[in-house]
Write a protein that holds these residues in place. Sequence first.
Motif, PDB file in Angstrom:
ATOM      1  N   ILE A  51       0.863  -1.170   0.000  1.00  0.00           N
ATOM      2  CA  ILE A  51       0.000   0.000   0.000  1.00  0.00           C
ATOM      3  C   ILE A  51       0.907   1.229   0.000  1.00  0.00           C
ATOM      4  CG2 ILE A  51      -1.791   1.269   1.250  1.00  0.00           C
ATOM      5  CD1 ILE A  51      -2.681  -1.512   0.282  1.00  0.00           C
ATOM      6  N   VAL A  52       0.677   2.159  -0.926  1.00  0.00           N
ATOM      7  CA  VAL A  52       1.472   3.381  -1.013  1.00  0.00           C
ATOM      8  C   VAL A  52       0.692   4.486  -0.308  1.00  0.00           C
ATOM      9  CG1 VAL A  52       2.612   5.037  -2.532  1.00  0.00           C
ATOM     10  CG2 VAL A  52       2.431   2.626  -3.215  1.00  0.00           C
ATOM     11  N   LYS A  53       1.245   4.953   0.793  1.00  0.00           N
ATOM     12  CA  LYS A  53       0.597   5.996   1.593  1.00  0.00           C
ATOM     13  C   LYS A  53       0.739   7.368   0.939  1.00  0.00           C
ATOM     14  CE  LYS A  53      -0.613   3.661   5.249  1.00  0.00           C
ATOM     15  NZ  LYS A  53      -1.988   3.592   5.656  1.00  0.00           N
ATOM     16  N   LYS A  54      -0.024   8.345   1.419  1.00  0.00           N
ATOM     17  CA  LYS A  54       0.008   9.703   0.887  1.00  0.00           C
ATOM     18  C   LYS A  54       1.420  10.290   0.951  1.00  0.00           C
ATOM     19  CE  LYS A  54      -3.441  12.183   2.253  1.00  0.00           C
ATOM     20  NZ  LYS A  54      -4.348  13.102   2.969  1.00  0.00           N
ATOM     21  N   SER A  55       2.166   9.932   1.999  1.00  0.00           N
ATOM     22  CA  SER A  55       3.522  10.448   2.181  1.00  0.00           C
ATOM     23  C   SER A  55       4.529   9.791   1.229  1.00  0.00           C
ATOM     24  CB  SER A  55       3.981  10.210   3.624  1.00  0.00           C
ATOM     25  OG  SER A  55       4.122   8.813   3.863  1.00  0.00           O
ATOM     26  N   GLY A  56       4.102   8.744   0.514  1.00  0.00           N
ATOM     27  CA  GLY A  56       5.010   8.015  -0.370  1.00  0.00           C
ATOM     28  C   GLY A  56       5.573   6.763   0.280  1.00  0.00           C
ATOM     29  N   ARG A  57       5.374   6.639   1.582  1.00  0.00           N
ATOM     30  CA  ARG A  57       5.846   5.468   2.315  1.00  0.00           C
ATOM     31  C   ARG A  57       5.040   4.245   1.883  1.00  0.00           C
ATOM     32  NH1 ARG A  57       4.111   3.324   7.078  1.00  0.00           N
ATOM     33  NH2 ARG A  57       2.662   5.037   7.373  1.00  0.00           N
ATOM     34  N   ARG A  58       5.695   3.093   1.830  1.00  0.00           N
ATOM     35  CA  ARG A  58       5.027   1.853   1.456  1.00  0.00           C
ATOM     36  C   ARG A  58       4.942   0.933   2.671  1.00  0.00           C
ATOM     37  NH1 ARG A  58       6.841   3.857  -3.000  1.00  0.00           N
ATOM     38  NH2 ARG A  58       6.168   3.204  -5.060  1.00  0.00           N
ATOM     39  N   GLU A  59       3.807   0.270   2.792  1.00  0.00           N
ATOM     40  CA  GLU A  59       3.661  -0.709   3.864  1.00  0.00           C
ATOM     41  C   GLU A  59       2.910  -1.912   3.305  1.00  0.00           C
ATOM     42  OE1 GLU A  59      -0.236   0.360   6.494  1.00  0.00           O
ATOM     43  OE2 GLU A  59       1.535   1.585   6.885  1.00  0.00           O
ATOM     44  N   PRO A  60       3.144  -3.092   3.858  1.00  0.00           N
ATOM     45  CA  PRO A  60       2.469  -4.294   3.358  1.00  0.00           C
ATOM     46  C   PRO A  60       0.964  -4.215   3.570  1.00  0.00           C
ATOM     47  CG  PRO A  60       4.267  -4.879   4.849  1.00  0.00           C
ATOM     48  CD  PRO A  60       4.104  -3.393   4.917  1.00  0.00           C
ATOM     49  N   PHE A  61       0.222  -4.743   2.607  1.00  0.00           N
ATOM     50  CA  PHE A  61      -1.228  -4.842   2.732  1.00  0.00           C
ATOM     51  C   PHE A  61      -1.535  -5.785   3.883  1.00  0.00           C
ATOM     52  CE2 PHE A  61      -5.082  -7.283   1.858  1.00  0.00           C
ATOM     53  CZ  PHE A  61      -6.009  -6.265   1.744  1.00  0.00           C
ATOM     54  N   GLU A  62      -2.435  -5.366   4.775  1.00  0.00           N
ATOM     55  CA  GLU A  62      -2.838  -6.203   5.901  1.00  0.00           C
ATOM     56  C   GLU A  62      -4.340  -6.447   5.813  1.00  0.00           C
ATOM     57  OE1 GLU A  62      -1.474  -5.019   9.822  1.00  0.00           O
ATOM     58  OE2 GLU A  62       0.036  -3.756   8.855  1.00  0.00           O
ATOM     59  N   ARG A  63      -4.684  -7.673   5.495  1.00  0.00           N
ATOM     60  CA  ARG A  63      -6.095  -8.045   5.397  1.00  0.00           C
ATOM     61  C   ARG A  63      -6.815  -7.782   6.719  1.00  0.00           C
ATOM     62  NH1 ARG A  63      -9.596 -11.470   2.451  1.00  0.00           N
ATOM     63  NH2 ARG A  63     -11.174 -12.358   3.820  1.00  0.00           N
TER      64      ARG A  63
END
Length: 151
Positions: A51-63
């Motif tokens: 998931i690409v956040k508004k800040s540009g940071r990426r984090e894994p998709f968490e169901r």
Amino acid sequence: MRCPHCGSHDDKVIESRTLANGDAIRRRRECSGCGYRFTSYERTEDKQFMIVKKSGRREPFERAKLERGIGRALEKRPATREEQENLVNDIEDSAAILGKENNEIDAADLGELVLEKLAALDKVAYIRFASVYRHFEDLDQFIKEIQRVNI
């Protein structure tokens, strides 16, 4: 599978059901030790979806995070647990299709996808989710969104 009630590893499968267009299996199990019934899920696991956040940071998709948000929106609403599961599966599948090329999706696109699916299922849940997602700060924002949904 370990029984969540007594910890025994001896159980039997009572029922199996395919979910998410064949990408997941739901199994009802019964512990041979204590008779407790519980549910387990098997899902295929591909490359980590991001998931690409508004800040540009990426984090894994968490169901689980998606399930919690939808669960809160649908709390005390007439949607069944199966409808909630199907909704989460549908959103997860749609997000994977949208982000198929590079295995990621913008958080904003995911949020709009959730809103679209919730609007089709339950208008009150839609407003609840929208109020948090869009950071409503006053009554006018609620009214505008309700009018927009009912058009």
